[in-house]
Design a protein around this motif. Structure first.
Motif, mmCIF file in Angstrom:
data_model
loop_
_atom_site.group_PDB
_atom_site.id
_atom_site.type_symbol
_atom_site.label_atom_id
_atom_site.label_comp_id
_atom_site.label_asym_id
_atom_site.label_seq_id
_atom_site.Cartn_x
_atom_site.Cartn_y
_atom_site.Cartn_z
ATOM 1 N N ARG A 10 0.873 -1.174 0.000
ATOM 2 C CA ARG A 10 0.000 0.000 0.000
ATOM 3 C C ARG A 10 0.909 1.222 0.000
ATOM 4 O O ARG A 10 1.796 1.350 0.846
ATOM 5 N N VAL A 11 0.702 2.114 -0.937
ATOM 6 C CA VAL A 11 1.564 3.282 -1.099
ATOM 7 C C VAL A 11 0.717 4.542 -0.998
ATOM 8 O O VAL A 11 -0.308 4.659 -1.662
ATOM 9 N N LEU A 44 -5.982 7.434 8.038
ATOM 10 C CA LEU A 44 -5.955 6.199 7.244
ATOM 11 C C LEU A 44 -5.713 4.969 8.113
ATOM 12 O O LEU A 44 -5.700 3.851 7.608
ATOM 13 N N ASP A 45 -5.498 5.193 9.410
ATOM 14 C CA ASP A 45 -5.221 4.132 10.378
ATOM 15 C C ASP A 45 -4.083 3.225 9.897
ATOM 16 O O ASP A 45 -4.194 2.005 9.912
ATOM 17 N N LEU A 46 -3.003 3.856 9.462
ATOM 18 C CA LEU A 46 -1.848 3.111 8.967
ATOM 19 C C LEU A 46 -1.013 2.591 10.127
ATOM 20 O O LEU A 46 -0.807 3.279 11.118
ATOM 21 N N THR A 47 -0.536 1.365 9.992
ATOM 22 C CA THR A 47 0.376 0.774 10.968
ATOM 23 C C THR A 47 1.514 0.111 10.209
ATOM 24 O O THR A 47 1.420 -0.152 9.015
ATOM 25 N N ASP A 48 2.598 -0.160 10.919
ATOM 26 C CA ASP A 48 3.764 -0.815 10.318
ATOM 27 C C ASP A 48 4.242 -0.020 9.109
ATOM 28 O O ASP A 48 4.522 -0.564 8.043
ATOM 29 N N VAL A 49 4.334 1.292 9.281
ATOM 30 C CA VAL A 49 4.632 2.236 8.207
ATOM 31 C C VAL A 49 6.133 2.339 7.964
ATOM 32 O O VAL A 49 6.921 2.385 8.901
ATOM 33 N N THR A 50 6.514 2.369 6.711
ATOM 34 C CA THR A 50 7.867 2.730 6.296
ATOM 35 C C THR A 50 7.754 4.049 5.564
ATOM 36 O O THR A 50 6.971 4.169 4.621
ATOM 37 N N MET A 51 8.509 5.052 6.005
ATOM 38 C CA MET A 51 8.444 6.372 5.383
ATOM 39 C C MET A 51 9.715 6.635 4.597
ATOM 40 O O MET A 51 10.807 6.282 5.036
ATOM 41 N N VAL A 52 9.540 7.238 3.444
ATOM 42 C CA VAL A 52 10.665 7.633 2.601
ATOM 43 C C VAL A 52 10.486 9.099 2.278
ATOM 44 O O VAL A 52 9.411 9.527 1.859
ATOM 45 N N ARG A 72 3.480 3.779 15.150
ATOM 46 C CA ARG A 72 2.916 3.305 13.874
ATOM 47 C C ARG A 72 4.021 2.957 12.871
ATOM 48 O O ARG A 72 3.740 2.541 11.753
ATOM 49 N N TYR A 73 5.233 3.125 13.271
ATOM 50 C CA TYR A 73 6.392 2.932 12.406
ATOM 51 C C TYR A 73 6.767 1.453 12.348
ATOM 52 O O TYR A 73 6.652 0.739 13.340
#
Length: 77
Positions: A10-11, A44-52, A72-73
């Protein structure tokens, strides 16, 4: 981003066009950017996020972590 999306990830992307004219607006600083990013991640209730992030985006990611933590990271590997 297209490659990642086509391979099951998911992007989510956001940008700040109109940067120059927005200088007068409240929140057009790193704290505002980090808080906007936190609001997006929460909405968006995002979890396990990788940010670039590139350029200012890298600073935004760092400020996000400093202000909102890593709950959430994604865990580093």
């Amino acid at each position: 981003m297209l490659f990642l999306a086509q391979n099951g990830f998911r992007v989510v992307a956001h940008d700040r066009r109109g940067h120059g004219d927005r200088v007068k607006l409240v929140g057009n600083d790193m704290n505002g950017y980090a808080d906007d990013l936190a609001a997006l991640i929460e909405a968006l209730d995002l979890t396990d996020v990788t940010m670039v992030g590139h350029s200012t985006g890298g600073g935004e990611v760092a400020r996000y972590i400093g202000r909102h933590g890593t709950k959430r990271y994604a865990q580093p590997f």
